[in-house]
Motif scaffolding. Structure first.
Motif, mmCIF file in Angstrom:
data_model
loop_
_atom_site.group_PDB
_atom_site.id
_atom_site.type_symbol
_atom_site.label_atom_id
_atom_site.label_comp_id
_atom_site.label_asym_id
_atom_site.label_seq_id
_atom_site.Cartn_x
_atom_site.Cartn_y
_atom_site.Cartn_z
ATOM 1 N N HIS A 107 0.825 -1.258 0.172
ATOM 2 C CA HIS A 107 -0.046 0.010 0.012
ATOM 3 C C HIS A 107 0.812 1.299 0.023
ATOM 4 O O HIS A 107 0.769 2.209 -0.858
ATOM 5 N N ARG A 146 2.396 2.613 -3.438
ATOM 6 C CA ARG A 146 1.598 3.119 -4.423
ATOM 7 C C ARG A 146 1.718 4.335 -4.759
ATOM 8 O O ARG A 146 1.892 4.861 -5.896
ATOM 9 N N THR A 147 1.703 5.204 -3.771
ATOM 10 C CA THR A 147 1.967 6.664 -4.037
ATOM 11 C C THR A 147 3.186 7.073 -4.408
ATOM 12 O O THR A 147 3.499 7.607 -5.439
ATOM 13 N N LEU A 194 5.105 5.100 -6.199
ATOM 14 C CA LEU A 194 4.959 4.556 -7.637
ATOM 15 C C LEU A 194 4.345 5.701 -8.536
ATOM 16 O O LEU A 194 4.802 5.933 -10.002
ATOM 17 N N SER A 195 3.463 6.104 -8.052
ATOM 18 C CA SER A 195 2.612 7.244 -8.933
ATOM 19 C C SER A 195 3.515 8.270 -9.174
ATOM 20 O O SER A 195 3.689 8.735 -10.448
ATOM 21 N N VAL A 196 4.387 8.807 -8.113
ATOM 22 C CA VAL A 196 5.141 10.095 -8.362
ATOM 23 C C VAL A 196 6.247 9.566 -9.390
ATOM 24 O O VAL A 196 6.421 10.255 -10.458
ATOM 25 N N ARG A 249 6.122 7.319 -11.581
ATOM 26 C CA ARG A 249 5.673 7.285 -13.145
ATOM 27 C C ARG A 249 5.509 8.540 -13.582
ATOM 28 O O ARG A 249 5.612 8.854 -14.933
ATOM 29 N N MET A 250 4.791 9.467 -13.116
ATOM 30 C CA MET A 250 4.614 10.939 -13.560
ATOM 31 C C MET A 250 5.899 11.426 -13.829
ATOM 32 O O MET A 250 6.079 12.337 -14.766
ATOM 33 N N ARG A 251 6.943 11.399 -13.085
ATOM 34 C CA ARG A 251 8.108 11.868 -13.222
ATOM 35 C C ARG A 251 8.810 11.360 -14.616
ATOM 36 O O ARG A 251 9.448 12.165 -15.300
ATOM 37 N N ASP A 261 7.081 10.355 -17.151
ATOM 38 C CA ASP A 261 6.385 10.904 -18.007
ATOM 39 C C ASP A 261 6.817 12.029 -18.595
ATOM 40 O O ASP A 261 6.758 12.608 -19.652
ATOM 41 N N GLY A 262 7.612 13.002 -17.627
ATOM 42 C CA GLY A 262 7.840 14.076 -17.999
ATOM 43 C C GLY A 262 9.343 14.216 -18.503
ATOM 44 O O GLY A 262 9.967 15.334 -18.868
ATOM 45 N N SER A 311 4.355 -1.952 -10.366
ATOM 46 C CA SER A 311 2.995 -1.719 -9.832
ATOM 47 C C SER A 311 2.220 -2.990 -10.024
ATOM 48 O O SER A 311 1.259 -3.126 -9.008
ATOM 49 N N ASN A 323 0.199 -4.638 -6.829
ATOM 50 C CA ASN A 323 -1.242 -4.850 -7.107
ATOM 51 C C ASN A 323 -1.630 -6.260 -6.680
ATOM 52 O O ASN A 323 -2.342 -6.625 -5.860
ATOM 53 N N PRO A 348 -6.034 -4.037 -25.074
ATOM 54 C CA PRO A 348 -4.946 -3.102 -25.282
ATOM 55 C C PRO A 348 -3.634 -3.793 -25.285
ATOM 56 O O PRO A 348 -2.583 -3.612 -25.909
ATOM 57 N N SER A 408 -0.849 -4.260 -28.021
ATOM 58 C CA SER A 408 0.325 -3.717 -27.945
ATOM 59 C C SER A 408 1.560 -4.644 -28.079
ATOM 60 O O SER A 408 2.865 -3.894 -28.280
#
Lengths: 226, 453
Positions: B252, B255-256, B258-260, B262-264, B266-267, B285, B289, B323, B327
């Protein structure tokens, strides 16, 4: 222009979300606590609230419930680390419109936000695109590599519904509904015929997007990988 | 003995048989000794009477000499030893005065006591009882000694013992048998709660740690053992719970971040690097999960009133994973029933199970192949791929946690099939895998037991 509220206590994630959403042309406000969220929600109108559940001042489900008991219709997308089936059910029952579990793909979040916006044409204020295929939802006009395409009304409808959910499966039933909505008779294989023609048309004009048939389920448009 | 008799029942019965045998021997011995001493006493009295009777025929003459005038029938009675009896009369100095036969039949030459004396004597072939009685005849003291040979047949004691064994002994055997049979049933009845407790103990496994052994009606002697086992189970359960909670909490908490992450990614400017990094984060992830799914499934109980539609479950999974398959250049199709296939079960969990099977099939299928998901009206879901199939050796192992076909390959936690197995178990079904004749693996979830007709 859609205005979003992000309620998230993790500074890093909140900063990145605001950054990404701003780049996607959303006006985005951000708060870190339920108290602040209540405050800004009472003063401003938001198109969507992105709500983290575990906040420093409590469980945000209570905020969600109180909004719903006061008939606040603002669409709410829960973005949380709580991922069990029970959590999802609880969140949706409390009145959330969508539920996304961390970690998430940002495109997934954008797609969900798009689906939540009541008038999708407003979304981003610019045409939808897959590969070199673009679709202007306002004018209902398709372009391939910038060139306007001549398509039948049914083909336009099918392309629109597929491109709105680009990269994801659209069930055959949903496509049929889209076509039944139009005047004229719909034969049982009307969808297949229509998709077949549309696919052929895209291939003929050198589109870099392809419509896949998922047998037994529906259709999916995605960019052809180079 | 414990090595011969592992059963309490057998031990008790065996010990009782031994106890009965010892007791019987003791009783026989006691009766023998008692009868023996009684008969000796009677014998002694009888010898005494004989001696006293013989003494009556002794007279002192005026010259001081002794005469012994035994009537002829008595004389011959003692002389030919018909009653096994002989007598001898001795003076105070031990000189033999009179005797029933010509020889000296005394077994004790000269007992110098003033009162009647009894003797027992035995040699190799004979055993004697004797009574020596002092008699005052006029001025002279003599001794009348009567001896009986007791090794004669027909003696009372032996008869009684044999009689006892023959009649009372046979009478005792049914009683003993009755007691033993009663034992058998009583002990079995007493041990019944123990048997029930062990039946219950059989159901204990890591997924069913809430089981406690029943203590109702247990014998007090066994109670401490069962109570200690129950307490031990509580500790084990607590340990498992702590571990499960830890796994869930750890996953748990990941998770946050990992989100951070992933967004980094992406940038990032470097799109090619971002693509690889994103794939890595997605794999992580996925593990997180799955860990949470496993933790959730460990604690879950199924609501028996819930129903699910297997066709819908398969439809959702194919829709969700199309998808992913596309892919990777693989095709996916839903075949089989187009009608509802209703089962008793939890839609969300069944989706998890089928999704894990399909994810697996996608992972192990070659490019250009098709994964087929089929919901059959009998309540069976099949996931068919065109990969290299599952070898006999792998088949037993693949449903265990953290087993992965290719240890070197880093993606996937190997939890997927364990999740499938657990969901199916919760639904009272089974999961099987076989190889298709055309190559590739065919996984089937058999939920026909949960089918609603």
């Amino acid at each position: 222009m859609a205005r979003l509220l992000v309620v998230e206590d993790n500074e890093d994630l909140a900063g990145l979300l605001v950054q990404g959403l701003t780049r996607a042309d959303f006006v985005t406000d951000r708060v870190a606590t339920m108290a602040d969220a209540r405050d800004v929600l009472s003063r401003n109108q938001y198109s969507i609230v992105i709500l983290d559940l575990g906040l420093p001042d409590g469980d945000a489900l209570t905020l969600l419930r109180s909004l719903r008991t006061h008939d606040d219709p603002t669409p709410i997308l829960i973005l949380t680390a709580r991922g069990t089936v029970r959590d999802r059910v609880e969140g949706l029952r409390a009145g959330a419109d969508d539920y996304l579990v961390k970690p998430f793909a940002f495109e997934e979040l954008l797609a969900r936000l798009q689906a939540l916006l009541r008038r999708p044409g407003e979304f981003l204020g610019k045409p939808l695109s897959v590969g070199n295929v673009t679709f202007d939802t306002a004018a209902r006009q398709a372009f391939v590599d910038g060139a306007p395409q001549v398509l039948s009304a049914r083909e336009i409808s099918v392309l629109e519904i597929l491109i709105r959910r680009a990269g994801r499966v659209v069930q055959k039933g949903a496509v049929e509904d889209q076509l039944y909505g139009l005047a004229g008779d719909v034969r049982s294989n009307a969808v297949e015929v229509c998709v077949h023609r549309l696919r052929k048309h895209l291939a003929d004009v050198g589109a870099t997007a392809n419509i896949h048939t998922i047998r037994g389920v529906g259709y999916l448009i995605r960019e052809i990988e180079p | 003995m414990s090595s011969h008799f592992r059963s309490i029942l057998a031990r008790i019965i065996w010990l009782q048989i031994v106890a009965f045998a010892v007791a019987a021997a003791a009783v026989v011995l006691a009766i023998y000794l008692l009868l023996n001493s009684t008969s000796v006493r009677f014998e002694n009295q009888s010898l005494h009477v004989h001696a006293a009777n013989i003494a009556k025929y002794l007279k002192q003459q005026p010259d001081g000499s002794l005469t012994f005038d035994l009537p002829s029938e008595l004389r011959s009675y003692y002389a030919n030893g018909l009653g096994g009896l002989t007598y001898a009369i001795t003076d105070n100095d031990g000189h033999l005065l009179f005797s029933s036969t010509s020889g000296d039949v005394r077994i004790v030459k000269n007992p110098h006591t003033g009162r009647p004396t009894y003797f027992q004597s035995a040699n190799r072939r004979r055993s004697y009882l004797a009574s020596s009685l002092p008699v005052q005849v006029g001025s002279q003291q003599v001794w009348v000694q009567v001896t009986r040979n007791i090794r004669r047949p027909g003696l009372v004691t032996d008869d009684v013992i044999v009689h006892y064994l023959r009649h009372v002994g046979w009478f005792a055997i049914p009683i003993i048998l009755f007691v033993l049979i009663t034992d058998f049933f009583v002990i079995r009845r007493v041990l019944r709660p123990v048997v029930l407790a062990s039946h219950k103990a059989r159901t204990i496994d890591p997924q069913r740690l809430d089981v406690r052994l029943p203590t109702q009606d247990l014998p007090r002697e066994v109670m401490p053992l069962v109570e200690m086992i129950n307490q031990g189970l509580s500790r084990v359960e607590e340990g498992f719970r702590v571990q499960r909670d830890f796994t869930a909490d750890a996953a748990h908490e990941l998770r946050t971040p990992l989100s951070v992450l992933r967004m980094r990614i992406d940038g990032l400017e470097d799109r090619e690097a971002a693509k690889h990094l994103r794939a890595d984060v997605d794999a992580m992830s996925h593990v997180v999960n799955q860990l949470l799914e496993v933790a959730e499934l460990d604690g879950v109980m199924l609501d028996p009133s819930e129903t699910a539609d297997l066709h819908r479950v398969c439809l959702d999974v194919v829709e969700l994973l199309a998808p992913l398959a596309l892919s990777q250049g693989k095709d996916i199709a839903l075949t089989g029933s187009e009608e509802k296939v209703r089962v008793r079960g939890h839609t969300g969990m069944l989706i998890q199970a089928v999704r894990n099977l399909v994810e697996n099939a996608v992972k192990y299928s070659p490019k250009g192949s098709t994964i087929e998901v089929r919901a059959e009206p009998r309540g069976i879901v099949r996931v068919l791929d065109e990969g290299r199939g599952i070898s006999e050796l792998e088949r037993e192992k693949i449903f265990r946690r953290f087993w992965r076909r290719d240890r070197i390959q880093t993606s996937g936690a190997g939890l997927g099939l364990a999740i499938v197995a657990r969901v199916v178990e919760l639904h009272g079904g089974s999961v099987n895998v076989e190889n298709r004749p055309t190559g590739g693996a065919a996984f089937s979830l058999d939920l026909s037991n949960a089918l609603i007709v």
